[in-house]
Write a protein that holds these residues in place. Structure first.
Motif, PDB file in Angstrom:
ATOM      1  N   ALA A  69       0.824  -1.213   0.000  1.00 40.83           N
ATOM      2  CA  ALA A  69       0.000   0.000   0.000  1.00 40.83           C
ATOM      3  C   ALA A  69       0.857   1.261   0.000  1.00 40.83           C
ATOM      4  CB  ALA A  69      -0.939  -0.009   1.203  1.00 40.83           C
ATOM      5  N   ALA A  70       2.054   1.172   0.541  1.00 39.07           N
ATOM      6  CA  ALA A  70       2.936   2.344   0.593  1.00 39.07           C
ATOM      7  C   ALA A  70       3.579   2.637  -0.757  1.00 39.07           C
ATOM      8  CB  ALA A  70       4.008   2.125   1.649  1.00 39.07           C
ATOM      9  N   TYR A  71       3.538   1.672  -1.685  1.00 39.34           N
ATOM     10  CA  TYR A  71       4.204   1.829  -2.990  1.00 39.34           C
ATOM     11  C   TYR A  71       3.225   1.839  -4.151  1.00 39.34           C
ATOM     12  CZ  TYR A  71       8.717   0.904  -0.760  1.00 39.34           C
ATOM     13  OH  TYR A  71       9.846   0.972   0.027  1.00 39.34           O
ATOM     14  N   VAL A  72       1.935   1.835  -3.862  1.00 41.42           N
ATOM     15  CA  VAL A  72       0.953   1.607  -4.913  1.00 41.42           C
ATOM     16  C   VAL A  72       0.760   2.811  -5.831  1.00 41.42           C
ATOM     17  CG1 VAL A  72      -1.126   2.389  -3.689  1.00 41.42           C
ATOM     18  CG2 VAL A  72      -1.264   0.455  -5.286  1.00 41.42           C
ATOM     19  N   GLN A  73       1.161   4.002  -5.389  1.00 40.22           N
ATOM     20  CA  GLN A  73       0.956   5.202  -6.198  1.00 40.22           C
ATOM     21  C   GLN A  73       2.243   5.667  -6.856  1.00 40.22           C
ATOM     22  OE1 GLN A  73      -1.064   7.627  -3.024  1.00 40.22           O
ATOM     23  NE2 GLN A  73      -2.581   7.914  -4.635  1.00 40.22           N
ATOM     24  N   PRO A  74       2.131   6.258  -8.048  1.00 39.53           N
ATOM     25  CA  PRO A  74       3.319   6.847  -8.682  1.00 39.53           C
ATOM     26  C   PRO A  74       3.767   8.089  -7.914  1.00 39.53           C
ATOM     27  CG  PRO A  74       1.353   7.387  -9.942  1.00 39.53           C
ATOM     28  CD  PRO A  74       0.927   6.411  -8.879  1.00 39.53           C
ATOM     29  N   LEU A 126      -4.714 -14.215  -2.486  1.00 40.47           N
ATOM     30  CA  LEU A 126      -5.074 -13.502  -3.717  1.00 40.47           C
ATOM     31  C   LEU A 126      -4.972 -11.996  -3.520  1.00 40.47           C
ATOM     32  CD1 LEU A 126      -8.173 -15.568  -4.963  1.00 40.47           C
ATOM     33  CD2 LEU A 126      -5.769 -15.763  -5.677  1.00 40.47           C
ATOM     34  N   ASN A 127      -5.368 -11.530  -2.343  1.00 38.36           N
ATOM     35  CA  ASN A 127      -5.211 -10.107  -2.024  1.00 38.36           C
ATOM     36  C   ASN A 127      -3.750  -9.683  -2.120  1.00 38.36           C
ATOM     37  OD1 ASN A 127      -7.700  -8.898  -1.562  1.00 38.36           O
ATOM     38  ND2 ASN A 127      -7.826  -9.615   0.535  1.00 38.36           N
ATOM     39  N   MET A 128      -2.870 -10.492  -1.542  1.00 39.48           N
ATOM     40  CA  MET A 128      -1.448 -10.152  -1.565  1.00 39.48           C
ATOM     41  C   MET A 128      -0.926 -10.078  -2.996  1.00 39.48           C
ATOM     42  SD  MET A 128       1.855 -12.285  -0.191  1.00 39.48           S
ATOM     43  CE  MET A 128       1.714 -13.333  -1.650  1.00 39.48           C
ATOM     44  N   ILE A 129      -1.303 -11.062  -3.827  1.00 42.49           N
ATOM     45  CA  ILE A 129      -0.861 -11.052  -5.229  1.00 42.49           C
ATOM     46  C   ILE A 129      -1.350  -9.788  -5.928  1.00 42.49           C
ATOM     47  CG2 ILE A 129      -1.056 -12.219  -7.448  1.00 42.49           C
ATOM     48  CD1 ILE A 129       0.730 -13.652  -5.439  1.00 42.49           C
ATOM     49  N   ILE A 134      -0.082  -4.408  -8.305  1.00 48.08           N
ATOM     50  CA  ILE A 134      -0.400  -2.995  -8.541  1.00 48.08           C
ATOM     51  C   ILE A 134       0.621  -2.064  -7.901  1.00 48.08           C
ATOM     52  CG2 ILE A 134      -2.862  -3.476  -8.776  1.00 48.08           C
ATOM     53  CD1 ILE A 134      -3.275  -2.265  -6.000  1.00 48.08           C
ATOM     54  N   CYS A 135       1.327  -2.531  -6.873  1.00 48.59           N
ATOM     55  CA  CYS A 135       2.349  -1.646  -6.288  1.00 48.59           C
ATOM     56  C   CYS A 135       3.553  -1.537  -7.219  1.00 48.59           C
ATOM     57  CB  CYS A 135       2.767  -2.122  -4.899  1.00 48.59           C
ATOM     58  SG  CYS A 135       3.989  -3.439  -4.862  1.00 48.59           S
ATOM     59  N   LYS A 136       3.725  -2.537  -8.087  1.00 46.77           N
ATOM     60  CA  LYS A 136       4.825  -2.475  -9.051  1.00 46.77           C
ATOM     61  C   LYS A 136       4.396  -1.786 -10.338  1.00 46.77           C
ATOM     62  CE  LYS A 136       8.936  -3.254 -10.531  1.00 46.77           C
ATOM     63  NZ  LYS A 136      10.077  -2.493  -9.962  1.00 46.77           N
ATOM     64  N   THR A 137       3.171  -2.029 -10.777  1.00 44.56           N
ATOM     65  CA  THR A 137       2.711  -1.476 -12.053  1.00 44.56           C
ATOM     66  C   THR A 137       2.064  -0.106 -11.917  1.00 44.56           C
ATOM     67  OG1 THR A 137       0.562  -2.564 -11.808  1.00 44.56           O
ATOM     68  CG2 THR A 137       2.312  -3.802 -12.928  1.00 44.56           C
ATOM     69  N   MET A 211      12.763  -5.944  -5.551  1.00 43.68           N
ATOM     70  CA  MET A 211      11.769  -5.637  -6.567  1.00 43.68           C
ATOM     71  C   MET A 211      11.338  -4.179  -6.550  1.00 43.68           C
ATOM     72  SD  MET A 211       8.089  -7.481  -7.232  1.00 43.68           S
ATOM     73  CE  MET A 211       7.185  -6.551  -5.987  1.00 43.68           C
ATOM     74  N   LEU A 212      11.296  -3.566  -5.364  1.00 38.00           N
ATOM     75  CA  LEU A 212      10.795  -2.191  -5.249  1.00 38.00           C
ATOM     76  C   LEU A 212      11.882  -1.165  -4.932  1.00 38.00           C
ATOM     77  CD1 LEU A 212       7.576  -3.024  -3.152  1.00 38.00           C
ATOM     78  CD2 LEU A 212       7.691  -2.569  -5.613  1.00 38.00           C
ATOM     79  N   ARG A 213      13.126  -1.522  -5.145  1.00 40.00           N
ATOM     80  CA  ARG A 213      14.216  -0.637  -4.726  1.00 40.00           C
ATOM     81  C   ARG A 213      14.224   0.688  -5.512  1.00 40.00           C
ATOM     82  NH1 ARG A 213      16.633  -4.693  -7.689  1.00 40.00           N
ATOM     83  NH2 ARG A 213      17.875  -4.024  -9.504  1.00 40.00           N
ATOM     84  N   ASN A 214      13.655   0.693  -6.707  1.00 38.75           N
ATOM     85  CA  ASN A 214      13.631   1.928  -7.511  1.00 38.75           C
ATOM     86  C   ASN A 214      12.277   2.629  -7.486  1.00 38.75           C
ATOM     87  OD1 ASN A 214      16.330   1.487  -8.409  1.00 38.75           O
ATOM     88  ND2 ASN A 214      15.587   0.058  -9.979  1.00 38.75           N
TER      89      ASN A 214
END
Length: 218
Positions: A69-74, A126-129, A134-137, A211-214
């Motif tokens: 949730a902390a990474y889900v937005q651009p 399924l929620n986690m997936i 969406i946090c990556k895309t 995966m989320l380092r950037n």
């Protein structure tokens, strides 16, 4: 605590300043049925591990969701003029939604009892997936799709709270667990919960540094 014995007869503990010299004090010895031993822990663990494992997995999955949730937005949403969709506010509101879902489901046992808690675990997986994708895309990171994430986070809380309260209920209601073992069984289930939280935290560290380092907007 000590138990008084007068001429070989047990009498209740009480304050007596005139205690005779022939009173013998002996320490109270815990009953073998309540003493926590490795053998007893292993025996009780075998009885509850199925339900307790569901609790571990649910909490591991939902703590991964909290990270996502902390990474889900651009990063562009950090300066948004929308007070709800703005990054800083979004995370706070999403956590409120999560806690609201937990509150509702943990209060639902009197109305609804779920015996197949594995269903809750699968739905939380399924929620986690979904949240990890969406946090990556950032597919749902901007308005109006971002508003969908608030009820989605309530759903995460509902599953976590429902698993928690139903697992503990099933353990208390389990006839295979002896009455003297109920407290130990509940504590072991709580240990599984904390283990799930710890594993979720470790996985969070792994994903944020790989995966989320950037994806950090700091």
């Amino acid at each position: 605590q000590y138990q008084r014995r007068v001429h070989g007869e047990k009498i209740p503990n009480q304050l007596d300043v005139n205690t005779p010299d022939h009173v013998e004090y002996q320490p109270l010895v815990p009953s073998s049925r309540t003493l926590v031993t490795y053998t007893r822990v292993r025996r009780v663990s075998r009885l509850i591990w199925g339900n307790a494992l569901q609790l571990l997995l649910v909490y591991m999955f939902e703590y991964m969701v909290q990270m996502a949730a902390a990474y889900v937005q651009p990063c562009s949403m950090k300066n948004s003029t929308n007070p709800v969709a703005k990054s800083d506010n979004f995370y706070i509101i999403s956590q409120f939604c999560y806690q609201f879902g937990v509150l509702i489901s943990r209060s639902s046992l009197g109305c609804l009892k779920i015996h197949r808690v594995s269903i809750l675990t699968f739905l939380q997986f399924l929620n986690m997936i979904f949240w990890m994708v969406i946090c990556k895309t950032k597919w749902f990171g901007e308005t109006p799709l971002v508003y969908f994430l608030f009820p989605a986070m309530i759903f995460v809380g509902l599953l976590g709270g429902a698993s928690y309260v139903n697992v503990f209920y099933l353990i208390l209601d389990d006839d295979t667990v002896d009455v003297d073992d109920k407290d130990l069984a509940m504590n072991l289930a709580a240990f599984y919960t904390n283990t799930g939280i710890a594993l979720g935290t470790i996985l969070t560290l792994v994903f944020t540094h790989t995966m989320l380092r950037n994806d950090s907007c700091a």
